[in-house]
Design an enzyme around this catalytic site. Sequence first.
Site, PDB file in Angstrom:
ATOM      1  N   ALA A 151      46.596 -26.465  -5.890  1.00 45.14           N
ATOM      2  CA  ALA A 151      46.401 -25.204  -6.610  1.00 45.14           C
ATOM      3  C   ALA A 151      45.039 -25.109  -7.299  1.00 45.14           C
ATOM      4  CB  ALA A 151      47.523 -25.025  -7.620  1.00 45.14           C
ATOM      5  N   ARG A 178      32.834 -17.761  -3.227  1.00 43.70           N
ATOM      6  CA  ARG A 178      32.711 -16.307  -3.447  1.00 43.70           C
ATOM      7  C   ARG A 178      31.672 -16.018  -4.519  1.00 43.70           C
ATOM      8  NH1 ARG A 178      38.447 -16.179  -2.541  1.00 43.70           N
ATOM      9  NH2 ARG A 178      38.830 -16.787  -4.685  1.00 43.70           N
ATOM     10  N   GLU A 191      41.005 -34.686  -0.389  1.00 47.56           N
ATOM     11  CA  GLU A 191      42.449 -34.613  -0.653  1.00 47.56           C
ATOM     12  C   GLU A 191      43.117 -35.863  -0.082  1.00 47.56           C
ATOM     13  OE1 GLU A 191      44.904 -32.993  -2.352  1.00 47.56           O
ATOM     14  OE2 GLU A 191      46.190 -34.432  -1.309  1.00 47.56           O
ATOM     15  N   CYS A 244      56.535 -25.647  -6.366  1.00 52.43           N
ATOM     16  CA  CYS A 244      57.580 -24.901  -7.082  1.00 52.43           C
ATOM     17  C   CYS A 244      58.722 -24.517  -6.146  1.00 52.43           C
ATOM     18  CB  CYS A 244      56.981 -23.633  -7.695  1.00 52.43           C
ATOM     19  SG  CYS A 244      55.365 -23.903  -8.443  1.00 52.43           S
TER      20      CYS A 244
HETATM   21  C1  LIG Z   1      59.424 -29.372  -7.994  1.00 51.34           C
HETATM   22  C2  LIG Z   1      58.381 -28.622  -8.765  1.00 51.34           C
HETATM   23  C3  LIG Z   1      58.637 -27.329  -9.187  1.00 51.34           C
HETATM   24  C4  LIG Z   1      57.675 -26.626  -9.897  1.00 51.34           C
HETATM   25  N1  LIG Z   1      57.947 -25.351 -10.298  1.00 51.34           N
HETATM   26  C5  LIG Z   1      56.997 -24.648 -10.931  1.00 51.34           C
HETATM   27  C6  LIG Z   1      57.229 -23.286 -11.283  1.00 51.34           C
HETATM   28  O1  LIG Z   1      58.310 -22.744 -10.992  1.00 51.34           O
HETATM   29  N2  LIG Z   1      56.247 -22.604 -11.929  1.00 51.34           N
HETATM   30  C7  LIG Z   1      55.037 -23.191 -12.230  1.00 51.34           C
HETATM   31  O2  LIG Z   1      54.166 -22.517 -12.800  1.00 51.34           O
HETATM   32  N3  LIG Z   1      54.774 -24.478 -11.890  1.00 51.34           N
HETATM   33  C8  LIG Z   1      55.727 -25.200 -11.260  1.00 51.34           C
HETATM   34  N4  LIG Z   1      55.466 -26.495 -10.891  1.00 51.34           N
HETATM   35  C9  LIG Z   1      54.176 -27.107 -11.269  1.00 51.34           C
HETATM   36  C10 LIG Z   1      53.079 -26.790 -10.262  1.00 51.34           C
HETATM   37  O3  LIG Z   1      53.470 -27.156  -8.975  1.00 51.34           O
HETATM   38  C11 LIG Z   1      51.838 -27.552 -10.693  1.00 51.34           C
HETATM   39  O4  LIG Z   1      51.501 -27.134 -11.983  1.00 51.34           O
HETATM   40  C12 LIG Z   1      50.664 -27.317  -9.765  1.00 51.34           C
HETATM   41  O5  LIG Z   1      50.926 -27.760  -8.475  1.00 51.34           O
HETATM   42  C13 LIG Z   1      49.437 -28.051 -10.321  1.00 51.34           C
HETATM   43  O6  LIG Z   1      48.374 -27.882  -9.456  1.00 51.34           O
HETATM   44  P1  LIG Z   1      47.173 -28.919  -9.464  1.00 51.34           P
HETATM   45  O7  LIG Z   1      46.273 -28.474  -8.371  1.00 51.34           O
HETATM   46  O8  LIG Z   1      46.643 -29.074 -10.823  1.00 51.34           O
HETATM   47  O9  LIG Z   1      47.837 -30.315  -9.122  1.00 51.34           O
HETATM   48  P2  LIG Z   1      48.679 -30.816  -7.778  1.00 51.34           P
HETATM   49  O10 LIG Z   1      49.377 -29.655  -7.241  1.00 51.34           O
HETATM   50  O11 LIG Z   1      49.399 -31.991  -8.239  1.00 51.34           O
HETATM   51  O12 LIG Z   1      47.488 -31.187  -6.824  1.00 51.34           O
HETATM   52  C14 LIG Z   1      46.684 -32.291  -7.045  1.00 51.34           C
HETATM   53  C15 LIG Z   1      46.195 -32.775  -5.696  1.00 51.34           C
HETATM   54  O13 LIG Z   1      45.241 -33.800  -5.908  1.00 51.34           O
HETATM   55  C16 LIG Z   1      45.446 -34.822  -4.948  1.00 51.34           C
HETATM   56  N5  LIG Z   1      44.886 -36.046  -5.514  1.00 51.34           N
HETATM   57  C17 LIG Z   1      45.281 -36.708  -6.627  1.00 51.34           C
HETATM   58  N6  LIG Z   1      44.486 -37.769  -6.858  1.00 51.34           N
HETATM   59  C18 LIG Z   1      43.571 -37.793  -5.870  1.00 51.34           C
HETATM   60  C19 LIG Z   1      42.490 -38.630  -5.551  1.00 51.34           C
HETATM   61  N7  LIG Z   1      42.177 -39.684  -6.321  1.00 51.34           N
HETATM   62  N8  LIG Z   1      41.747 -38.353  -4.453  1.00 51.34           N
HETATM   63  C20 LIG Z   1      42.043 -37.291  -3.667  1.00 51.34           C
HETATM   64  N9  LIG Z   1      43.075 -36.443  -3.922  1.00 51.34           N
HETATM   65  C21 LIG Z   1      43.815 -36.692  -5.013  1.00 51.34           C
HETATM   66  C22 LIG Z   1      46.946 -34.866  -4.781  1.00 51.34           C
HETATM   67  O14 LIG Z   1      47.312 -35.446  -3.551  1.00 51.34           O
HETATM   68  C23 LIG Z   1      47.301 -33.387  -4.850  1.00 51.34           C
HETATM   69  O15 LIG Z   1      47.314 -32.769  -3.588  1.00 51.34           O
HETATM   70  C24 LIG Z   1      56.421 -27.221 -10.186  1.00 51.34           C
HETATM   71  C25 LIG Z   1      56.153 -28.534  -9.744  1.00 51.34           C
HETATM   72  C26 LIG Z   1      57.124 -29.222  -9.042  1.00 51.34           C
HETATM   73  C27 LIG Z   1      56.816 -30.619  -8.592  1.00 51.34           C
END
Ligand SMILES: Cc1cc2nc3c(=O)[nH]c(=O)nc-3n(C[C@H](O)[C@H](O)[C@H](O)COP(=O)(O)OP(=O)(O)OC[C@H]3O[C@@H](n4cnc5c(N)ncnc54)[C@H](O)[C@@H]3O)c2cc1C
Length: 458
Positions: free
Chosen positions: A13, A24, A39, A49
Amino acid sequence: MTRSRMVVVGGDAAGMSAAHQALRSAQQHGRELEVTVLEATEDTSYSACGIPYWISGEVDSRRSLIARTPEVHRQLGVDLRTGARATHVDHDAGEVHWVGPDGEQRLGYDDLVIATGAPSIVPDWARDASGAPGRGVQVVKTLDDGAWWIRALAGAPKHVVVAGGSYIGLEMAEAMLAHGHRVTLMTRSRVMSNLDEPMSDRVATALDVGGVTVHTGAAASGVERAADGSLAAVLAGDLRVEADLLVLAIGVTPATEIVQHLDLPRSRRGALRPDPHGRLADGLWAAGDCCDVRHRITGDWAYLPLGTHANKMGRATGDTIGGGDLTFPGALGTAITRFAAGAAYAEIARTGLGLVEAQEAGFKAVEVTTDGTTASGYHPDAQPIALSVVGEQGTGRLLGAQLVGGRGSAKRIDTVAMALWSGSSVADLAWADLAYAPPFATAWEFVSLAARRLAERL
Ligand SMILES: Cc1cc2nc3c(=O)[nH]c(=O)nc-3n(C[C@H](O)[C@H](O)[C@H](O)COP(=O)(O)OP(=O)(O)OC[C@H]3O[C@@H](n4cnc5c(N)ncnc54)[C@H](O)[C@@H]3O)c2cc1C
């Protein structure tokens, strides 16, 4: 013109929002920018989610949870490397070290975005010798975890213990019940402990009606294994519950190890604290679940790992790197979920501060809970709804609200969230011009009615 190099670590995300918005923004501002994303997994831009609803069968496939595949990102101009795990940031050299299919490599950057998210907590007692969750134990974080659960739940009904009584614990309990499994939920304090106790009790009642055995004050602390190594029971202090499977939904930890050695603003739990543009230091940025956010009511940092914030933080960060000026304006702690099983149906939502949180933050807070209906009482679509509204004595300031109700009730929280966002008072909310017709609302729309009852007390 020199071509600037932006590297993003993390392709979900926050990271992919940053990557595309940077491209952009750079185009709008006439800048040359190349964007590389590292990634660690093979998946990008998917809805974590939606995973509980895929496990329950409400969503039909893994594919439908993927918003953009790696191929689509590449077509849109991002140099996306999957299976590429960043291991270390050498900020003085402007290089990120990473390990991929061809071994260890280095990548130079002008701007580096940490968007590594927050993996689920797996306590030592739940791990096997390799460090992975032991047999019969799994978290719910990635698409691979979702596939694991679908495989594990196939066949005869099982007894599933869910450790964790927050959003994901509830959603997983619902998913298990949908397939006829028996569910016991253990939670360290209360069910949905980020609600005030009376609202949390309403959720506990819904779980009970839905057939979940709930143990509150029961922090999972160990497992027992059968002679063949399979899971036999889950322990929480003196409590022992026989189990075939254990869902670990006890929280997440910000993944910030790769910048641990750098002197950066961060919380005690390790969450990074970027400015509203996402900036941590010159050339170093962060967005998403690896960060704290500013709470708009208390003004303090808060750890609110949600997709809504991750997408916005990524967008602001990418926009700034590309030459724009967008900022992430902070959060209110707005959140929503559902528990539905058999005769039980509860929508659950919150925004701003609950009574206890408001008192802890130093407000002279007053709370009123109102019970009512989502439509005119005589209309067949009317569903029960309970709304707890919190305001400040003396000033009449609106501080927050929590809600538990029937079908169609929960998104009313957005009315309160918008009032909080714009600084409206409890009285403003009581007198707001909200829509009414019998199938949708009562003549004093329920949110206004609940606010009016509180306004009379302030
Ligand atoms: C089951 C579930 C239900 C959820 N429901 C909701 C909801 O209903 N509403 C809501 O707002 N939020 C919800 N969330 C939370 C939401 O999914 C997260 O807040 C969101 O995905 C965060 O995005 P992010 O990009 O910060 O982190 P992530 O989505 O965790 O992405 C981080 C990425 O970084 C990669 N990464 C990590 N370390 C490294 C590294 N050293 N090198 C390369 N890549 C790396 C990981 O593989 C991952 O793909 C839910 C989460 C879960 C698990």
